[in-house]
Design an enzyme around this catalytic site. Sequence first.
Site, PDB file in Angstrom:
ATOM      1  N   ASP A 215       0.861  -1.205   0.000  1.00 24.54           N
ATOM      2  CA  ASP A 215       0.000   0.000   0.000  1.00 24.54           C
ATOM      3  C   ASP A 215       0.887   1.242   0.000  1.00 24.54           C
ATOM      4  O   ASP A 215       2.091   1.159   0.211  1.00 24.54           O
ATOM      5  CB  ASP A 215      -0.883   0.011   1.257  1.00 24.54           C
ATOM      6  CG  ASP A 215      -0.043  -0.131   2.522  1.00 24.54           C
ATOM      7  OD1 ASP A 215       0.197  -1.274   2.942  1.00 24.54           O
ATOM      8  OD2 ASP A 215       0.429   0.888   3.061  1.00 24.54           O
ATOM      9  N   ASP A 217       0.618   3.578   2.277  1.00 22.05           N
ATOM     10  CA  ASP A 217       0.295   4.149   3.583  1.00 22.05           C
ATOM     11  C   ASP A 217      -0.903   5.092   3.373  1.00 22.05           C
ATOM     12  O   ASP A 217      -1.837   4.713   2.672  1.00 22.05           O
ATOM     13  CB  ASP A 217       1.527   4.825   4.201  1.00 22.05           C
ATOM     14  CG  ASP A 217       1.411   4.919   5.714  1.00 22.05           C
ATOM     15  OD1 ASP A 217       0.803   4.020   6.318  1.00 22.05           O
ATOM     16  OD2 ASP A 217       1.907   5.891   6.298  1.00 22.05           O
TER      17      ASP A 217
HETATM   18  N1  LIG Z   1       1.121   1.279   5.781  1.00 23.99           N
HETATM   19  C1  LIG Z   1       1.624   0.425   6.662  1.00 23.99           C
HETATM   20  N2  LIG Z   1       2.042   0.863   7.869  1.00 23.99           N
HETATM   21  C2  LIG Z   1       2.576  -0.010   8.754  1.00 23.99           C
HETATM   22  N3  LIG Z   1       2.723  -1.304   8.525  1.00 23.99           N
HETATM   23  C3  LIG Z   1       2.337  -1.777   7.338  1.00 23.99           C
HETATM   24  N4  LIG Z   1       2.368  -3.011   6.823  1.00 23.99           N
HETATM   25  C4  LIG Z   1       1.864  -2.950   5.584  1.00 23.99           C
HETATM   26  N5  LIG Z   1       1.477  -1.693   5.279  1.00 23.99           N
HETATM   27  C5  LIG Z   1       1.765  -0.941   6.359  1.00 23.99           C
END
Ligand SMILES: Nc1ncnc2[nH]cnc12
Length: 299
Positions: A215, A217
């Site tokens: 992703d 974030d």
């Molecule tokens: N955006 C994110 N923040 C923290 N841990 C994660 N693991 C996978 N995506 C994450």
Amino acid sequence: MSYPQARIGVIGGSGLYQMADLADTVEVQFNTPFGPPSDALVIGTLAGERVAFLPRHGRGHRLLPAELPFQANIYAMKMLGVEYLLSASAVGSLREEYRPRDIVFPDQFFDRTKDRPSTFFGDGLVAHIGFDQPICTELAHLAAEAARSVELIGETRIHTGGTYVCMEGPAFSTLAESRLYRSWGMDIIGMTNLQEAKLAREAEICYATMALVTDYDCWHPDHGAVTVELIIDNLHKNAENAQRIVRAVVERLHTAAPPCTSHSALKYALLTQPADVPQATKQKLAAILANYPAYRPED
Ligand SMILES: Nc1ncnc2[nH]cnc12
Ligand SMILES: CSC[C@H]1O[C@H](OP(=O)(O)O)[C@H](O)[C@@H]1O
């Protein structure tokens, strides 16, 4: 008590709870001096090598990042004789060009966790390991080369280098935090790898991270907030790629395992005079101190 031996270890993160490619497997349920690991370790054969696999959060994903028994997990790997340890982890991307379903081999960490156990030492034995290069360069390089050598599904791209911010969780970052990490030049974000890397160094195990981007974030204007559904969906799409890369890494380590300074990380790190270290501490750390005869417990 003797255990099956494995020179290579793999810790699987979110969505990676087993390694289908392992043959002739045995399961070992440990109880280390630091308690039980996240789950039983599965030891099996892959590309001619014995490999130990541990699902970091346990099968069924039962443990929060802050609840992980990091010390027990690494100690168990040491008891099996693991010399090279690869983490496969889900991460969020803090950079436009690290796209979901890309794979990053980071070379630095930044610690945003709070008071997690991150040393084996104490109780009368003081040690300070070097941690300026927290990821083993040779293993990360080997793993990235291995990743580039295999045919990958989809448009997965391989990136080397970058800083992994290890946040406390379990909630994901606020928008302000995510923007701040970007302004600091951080590249990816996760919740689990920093303590593992530190403890692996103390245990003289060579450690590298294969970070599977799931992703953006929450900072990216064209993408919504991060959700577990999105993460697991992208991880499932990339699980086959992760398995192929692990196999290629094991094949390379089987042919030519690189020398690594982590294997002698304690050489100049142990400060307390052996005679001053309590017997109970020597016993507790026996697997880690086996190469240092003066620190071995008396019979
Ligand atoms: N955006 C994110 N923040 C923290 N841990 C994660 N693991 C996978 N995506 C994450
Ligand atoms: C399931 S989303 C957040 C979770 O995923 C990552 O875990 P891991 O490093 O074990 O793959 C992240 O660090 C969080 O623990």
